[in-house]
Design a protein around this motif. Structure first.
Motif, PDB file in Angstrom:
ATOM      1  N   THR A 196      49.928  -7.293  87.638  1.00  0.00           N
ATOM      2  CA  THR A 196      49.342  -6.460  88.810  1.00  0.00           C
ATOM      3  C   THR A 196      47.750  -6.632  88.376  1.00  0.00           C
ATOM      4  O   THR A 196      47.320  -7.210  87.164  1.00  0.00           O
ATOM      5  CB  THR A 196      49.583  -4.864  88.604  1.00  0.00           C
ATOM      6  OG1 THR A 196      49.272  -4.535  87.156  1.00  0.00           O
ATOM      7  CG2 THR A 196      50.877  -4.632  88.782  1.00  0.00           C
ATOM      8  N   GLN A 197      46.801  -6.423  89.361  1.00  0.00           N
ATOM      9  CA  GLN A 197      45.470  -6.689  88.941  1.00  0.00           C
ATOM     10  C   GLN A 197      44.857  -5.660  88.168  1.00  0.00           C
ATOM     11  O   GLN A 197      45.442  -4.552  88.006  1.00  0.00           O
ATOM     12  CB  GLN A 197      44.728  -6.755  90.397  1.00  0.00           C
ATOM     13  CG  GLN A 197      44.365  -5.181  91.142  1.00  0.00           C
ATOM     14  CD  GLN A 197      45.572  -4.489  91.605  1.00  0.00           C
ATOM     15  OE1 GLN A 197      46.493  -5.067  91.781  1.00  0.00           O
ATOM     16  NE2 GLN A 197      45.255  -3.238  91.938  1.00  0.00           N
ATOM     17  N   THR A 198      43.594  -5.886  87.541  1.00  0.00           N
ATOM     18  CA  THR A 198      42.996  -5.126  86.881  1.00  0.00           C
ATOM     19  C   THR A 198      42.731  -3.817  87.547  1.00  0.00           C
ATOM     20  O   THR A 198      42.266  -3.795  88.585  1.00  0.00           O
ATOM     21  CB  THR A 198      41.589  -5.717  86.284  1.00  0.00           C
ATOM     22  OG1 THR A 198      42.123  -7.054  85.525  1.00  0.00           O
ATOM     23  CG2 THR A 198      40.967  -4.528  85.382  1.00  0.00           C
ATOM     24  N   PRO A 199      43.044  -2.567  86.971  1.00  0.00           N
ATOM     25  CA  PRO A 199      42.606  -1.352  87.746  1.00  0.00           C
ATOM     26  C   PRO A 199      41.248  -1.310  87.797  1.00  0.00           C
ATOM     27  O   PRO A 199      40.506  -1.571  87.043  1.00  0.00           O
ATOM     28  CB  PRO A 199      43.373  -0.152  86.741  1.00  0.00           C
ATOM     29  CG  PRO A 199      43.675  -1.031  85.708  1.00  0.00           C
ATOM     30  CD  PRO A 199      43.564  -2.402  85.725  1.00  0.00           C
ATOM     31  N   GLY A 200      40.960  -0.455  88.941  1.00  0.00           N
ATOM     32  CA  GLY A 200      39.731  -0.137  89.506  1.00  0.00           C
ATOM     33  C   GLY A 200      39.061   1.199  88.781  1.00  0.00           C
ATOM     34  O   GLY A 200      39.798   1.628  87.866  1.00  0.00           O
ATOM     35  N   PRO A 201      37.840   1.448  88.961  1.00  0.00           N
ATOM     36  CA  PRO A 201      36.955   0.893  90.105  1.00  0.00           C
ATOM     37  C   PRO A 201      36.302  -0.221  89.596  1.00  0.00           C
ATOM     38  O   PRO A 201      36.015  -0.552  88.442  1.00  0.00           O
ATOM     39  CB  PRO A 201      35.980   2.018  90.291  1.00  0.00           C
ATOM     40  CG  PRO A 201      35.792   2.714  89.025  1.00  0.00           C
ATOM     41  CD  PRO A 201      37.287   2.809  88.256  1.00  0.00           C
ATOM     42  N   TRP A 202      36.135  -1.436  90.821  1.00  0.00           N
ATOM     43  CA  TRP A 202      35.400  -2.470  90.511  1.00  0.00           C
ATOM     44  C   TRP A 202      34.063  -2.383  91.180  1.00  0.00           C
ATOM     45  O   TRP A 202      34.165  -1.660  92.290  1.00  0.00           O
ATOM     46  CB  TRP A 202      36.017  -3.656  91.089  1.00  0.00           C
ATOM     47  CG  TRP A 202      37.309  -4.217  90.620  1.00  0.00           C
ATOM     48  CD1 TRP A 202      38.146  -3.598  89.543  1.00  0.00           C
ATOM     49  CD2 TRP A 202      38.177  -5.096  91.111  1.00  0.00           C
ATOM     50  NE1 TRP A 202      39.223  -4.123  89.298  1.00  0.00           N
ATOM     51  CE2 TRP A 202      39.302  -5.136  90.061  1.00  0.00           C
ATOM     52  CE3 TRP A 202      37.980  -6.204  91.955  1.00  0.00           C
ATOM     53  CZ2 TRP A 202      40.143  -6.170  89.939  1.00  0.00           C
ATOM     54  CZ3 TRP A 202      38.877  -7.008  91.965  1.00  0.00           C
ATOM     55  CH2 TRP A 202      40.046  -7.212  91.422  1.00  0.00           C
ATOM     56  N   VAL A 203      33.015  -2.718  90.418  1.00  0.00           N
ATOM     57  CA  VAL A 203      31.461  -2.508  91.065  1.00  0.00           C
ATOM     58  C   VAL A 203      30.913  -3.748  91.021  1.00  0.00           C
ATOM     59  O   VAL A 203      30.881  -4.358  90.187  1.00  0.00           O
ATOM     60  CB  VAL A 203      30.866  -1.401  90.184  1.00  0.00           C
ATOM     61  CG1 VAL A 203      29.512  -1.311  90.799  1.00  0.00           C
ATOM     62  CG2 VAL A 203      31.552  -0.138  90.355  1.00  0.00           C
ATOM     63  N   ALA A 204      30.349  -4.087  92.144  1.00  0.00           N
ATOM     64  CA  ALA A 204      29.388  -5.209  92.100  1.00  0.00           C
ATOM     65  C   ALA A 204      27.914  -4.815  91.521  1.00  0.00           C
ATOM     66  O   ALA A 204      27.339  -3.672  92.266  1.00  0.00           O
ATOM     67  CB  ALA A 204      29.314  -5.715  93.639  1.00  0.00           C
ATOM     68  N   HIS A 205      27.527  -5.582  91.241  1.00  0.00           N
ATOM     69  CA  HIS A 205      25.971  -5.487  90.620  1.00  0.00           C
ATOM     70  C   HIS A 205      25.201  -6.852  90.586  1.00  0.00           C
ATOM     71  O   HIS A 205      25.490  -7.861  89.794  1.00  0.00           O
ATOM     72  CB  HIS A 205      25.803  -4.883  89.286  1.00  0.00           C
ATOM     73  CG  HIS A 205      24.288  -4.653  88.743  1.00  0.00           C
ATOM     74  ND1 HIS A 205      23.368  -3.740  89.245  1.00  0.00           N
ATOM     75  CD2 HIS A 205      23.544  -5.476  88.183  1.00  0.00           C
ATOM     76  CE1 HIS A 205      22.185  -4.006  88.967  1.00  0.00           C
ATOM     77  NE2 HIS A 205      22.273  -4.704  87.981  1.00  0.00           N
ATOM     78  N   ASN A 206      24.263  -6.961  91.618  1.00  0.00           N
ATOM     79  CA  ASN A 206      23.619  -8.343  91.995  1.00  0.00           C
ATOM     80  C   ASN A 206      25.014  -9.400  92.243  1.00  0.00           C
ATOM     81  O   ASN A 206      25.613  -9.140  92.892  1.00  0.00           O
ATOM     82  CB  ASN A 206      23.024  -8.911  90.841  1.00  0.00           C
ATOM     83  CG  ASN A 206      21.619  -8.172  90.614  1.00  0.00           C
ATOM     84  OD1 ASN A 206      21.060  -7.481  91.705  1.00  0.00           O
ATOM     85  ND2 ASN A 206      21.276  -7.848  89.457  1.00  0.00           N
ATOM     86  N   LYS A 207      25.114 -10.578  91.441  1.00  0.00           N
ATOM     87  CA  LYS A 207      26.153 -11.344  91.541  1.00  0.00           C
ATOM     88  C   LYS A 207      27.230 -11.405  90.697  1.00  0.00           C
ATOM     89  O   LYS A 207      28.132 -12.170  90.632  1.00  0.00           O
ATOM     90  CB  LYS A 207      25.504 -12.935  91.322  1.00  0.00           C
ATOM     91  CG  LYS A 207      24.331 -13.207  92.333  1.00  0.00           C
ATOM     92  CD  LYS A 207      23.873 -14.087  92.111  1.00  0.00           C
ATOM     93  CE  LYS A 207      22.325 -14.495  93.035  1.00  0.00           C
ATOM     94  NZ  LYS A 207      21.695 -15.621  92.941  1.00  0.00           N
TER      95      LYS A 207
END
Length: 92
Positions: A3-14
């Motif tokens: 399975t994918q890495t559990p979130g939350p995933w957050v974008a910061h810049n790139k």
């Protein structure tokens, strides 16, 4: 199956970070979109990647509520789920 890495995933810049929670520090990098693309494209790609767990949840939610007859209330709920996932993907 993994399975994918559990979130939350957050974008910061790139960079897309995985967070322990929204109240805590970053704990790992999921992706770096530093490709040198023009006009904020790298940042937009990072936001899209960061929204992947939310889009996966949205698809699962929609699949769960569309097993029978689809009513107007169900359609309104689907629209809300989709709008929330799109807003995160677009950084809105």
């Amino acid at each position: 199956m993994s399975t994918q890495t559990p979130g939350p995933w957050v974008a910061h810049n790139k960079t897309v970070w995985v967070m322990e929670s929204f109240d805590q520090d970053r704990i790992g990098v999921i992706a770096n979109t530093n490709s040198g693309r023009p006009d904020g494209e790298d940042e937009a790609n990072a936001r899209l990647i960061a929204s992947a767990p939310d889009m996966l949840d949205a698809i699962a939610d929609i699949a769960a509520i569309t097993t029978g007859d689809v009513t107007e209330d169900t359609l309104a709920e689907i629209q809300g789920i989709c709008r929330a996932a799109l807003a995160k993907a677009k950084g809105a």
